[in-house]
Design an enzyme around this catalytic site. Structure first.
Site, mmCIF file in Angstrom:
data_model
loop_
_atom_site.group_PDB
_atom_site.id
_atom_site.type_symbol
_atom_site.label_atom_id
_atom_site.label_comp_id
_atom_site.label_asym_id
_atom_site.label_seq_id
_atom_site.Cartn_x
_atom_site.Cartn_y
_atom_site.Cartn_z
ATOM 1 N N ASN A 1 1.202 -1.098 -0.241
ATOM 2 C CA ASN A 1 -0.325 -0.021 -0.394
ATOM 3 C C ASN A 1 1.077 1.251 0.204
ATOM 4 O O ASN A 1 0.747 2.059 0.819
ATOM 5 C CB ASN A 1 -0.847 0.325 1.049
ATOM 6 N N HIS B 1 -2.474 -9.985 11.170
ATOM 7 C CA HIS B 1 -2.681 -9.538 12.556
ATOM 8 C C HIS B 1 -4.186 -9.972 12.690
ATOM 9 O O HIS B 1 -5.138 -9.166 13.154
ATOM 10 C CB HIS B 1 -2.806 -8.072 11.913
ATOM 11 N N ASP C 1 3.210 -5.393 11.703
ATOM 12 C CA ASP C 1 2.836 -4.505 11.107
ATOM 13 C C ASP C 1 2.771 -3.030 11.276
ATOM 14 O O ASP C 1 2.448 -2.087 11.551
ATOM 15 C CB ASP C 1 1.011 -4.736 11.878
#
Length: 428
Positions: A90, A230, A303
């Site tokens: 992203n 996650h 993350d």
């Protein structure tokens, strides 16, 4: 390259041994080793692990270099004991073409603090409508094997099925950000007692669990591999446990922050605790720890989500979601898993190096600490206790939820193929 003799380290937390590095490989492991001209690292009392591997990192380059770059992110990784990270797609532009993933891959090679393996987007522009160039990204110089629209969910079941079918052809894996979008519209935190008391929009556990249930069934139907990013709820744990009992090819990760922090912290309204998926309840935290210990959850992934100061220093509703994690991950795992007796250091090596390397097919990483293996290693002072000070971070961003908190353990040395990237806690 010179020889390096690591003397008296507890390999995987076991009995003290000496490890001799010669060039890029481990030459010998034993006791009483010596080598002419070798640089000696006294490691008595410290734990030696294979270099850590993070399957879920946001390096932000290209496009958001104000929050992180490949250089600053990999320096943060080396500081945290990592020798390989997987960079999420992203970015701006999105890593949905061979050109973008090759750019990220080459930046990692150029900087040399750790190996960078780009993750390719599942869909064009992360829009969930059309499959990205999965085959071209796999065949590129970056050799992409993991694909994810992380930050967004591949919520269209047909698109998800097609992605699973496509990556099966070359042994790839789709990593799903499990978040049913309609169930989380306007959501600001975990749905429960605290959200009701604070009047903040709730993020129900079922929004995660329903996607995981669907996707493990799709993976079974297609005969492909799915990885759950996650994972954060007790219910998600039970679904993955059930899927594994059926022989479905599913793997799952948990973040350090979901192993330690709960939604009670949101009462402070401090946006540093705003994250996706949200911090859950004490019950969820204990379920996640148990699942990581028993192998239902395969790995720990950071993350690592850096944000510039202005994106976090604002009111809760306007704040960006995410926390930095590369430089504190091992300490949090020591506190939540090792110091509680749930995992030994060999188990930490498995969850933070061996398994993530296997899932992501990171060649040369997650290997045994033995002769002939690549010298990707991290040395940890497990007796250290200290306060987290983000001013000392190598990351460009400072959005850590642990500022001022005392955490155990400190990475003192990291070696990438025999080259020291961190020495005595300082980057080379």
């Amino acid at each position: 390259m010179s020889k390096i003799l690591i003397r008296g380290a507890k390999v995987l937390g076991g009995e003290p041994q000496d490890v001799l590095i010669d060039g890029e490989v481990i030459a010998e492991v034993g006791t009483g080793l010596s080598a002419d001209g070798a640089q000696v690292v006294e490691a008595t009392g410290k734990v030696l692990l294979p270099g850590l591997v993070d399957l879920h990192t946001h390096l932000r380059e290209p496009g958001r270099e104000d929050s992180e770059t490949v250089l600053t992110g990999t320096r943060a990784a080396a500081s945290g004991g990592y020798t390989a990270v997987f960079a999420m797609a992203n970015t701006f532009p999105v890593a949905d073409t061979a050109g973008v993933v090759e750019q990220v891959y080459r930046l990692g090679q150029e900087h040399g603090y750790c190996d960078v393996q780009p993750i390719g987007a599942v869909t064009v522009g992360l829009e969930g409508k059309k499959l990205a160039e999965l085959g071209a990204m796999h065949e590129s110089a970056a050799g992409v094997t993991v694909f994810s629209d992380d930050g967004k969910c591949v919520d269209d079941a047909v698109i998800m099925r097609r992605a699973l079918e496509y990556v099966k052809a070359f042994g790839g894996v789709v990593a799903q950000h499990a978040q049913e979008p309609r169930l989380t519209e306007g959501a600001q935190m975990n749905e429960g007692v605290v959200s009701a008391e604070l009047g903040l929009g709730g993020w129900p556990a079922v929004a995660e669990e329903s996607i995981i249930a669907r996707d493990v069934l799709l993976a079974e139907h297609v005969g492909s591999r799915v990885h759950i990013c996650h994972l954060s709820t007790a219910g998600s744990v039970e679904i993955v446990r059930w899927a594994k009992s059926r022989g479905i090819a599913v793997t799952a990760e948990v973040t350090p922050h979901h192993l330690l922090l709960t939604d009670e912290l949101v009462r402070t309204y401090n946006p540093v605790y705003k994250v996706n998926p949200p911090l859950r309840t004490e019950r969820d935290v204990h379920a996640l720890r148990t699942a990581l210990a028993d192998g239902t959850i395969d790995i720990v992934a950071t993350d690592h989500a850096p944000h510039p100061h202005e994106d976090k220093d604002c009111e809760w509703a306007a704040a960006a979601m995410g926390m930095v994690g590369l430089e504190t991950a091992l300490s949090v795992v020591q506190e939540t898993m090792v110091d509680t007796g749930l995992l030994d250091w060999a188990g930490v090596a498995d969850r933070m190096s061996v398994k993530p390397a296997q899932i992501g097919q990171a060649t040369g990483h997650g290997r045994p600490v033995s002769a002939g293996e690549p010298a990707n290693l991290t040395l940890v002072d497990t007796e250290y206790r200290g306060q987290v000070d983000p001013a000392g971070f190598a990351s460009r961003s400072r959005n850590t939820p642990y500022e001022g908190r005392r955490l155990p353990g400190r990475v003192t040395h990291t070696w990438l193929r025999g080259k020291a990237t961190l020495v005595d806690g300082k980057l080379t």
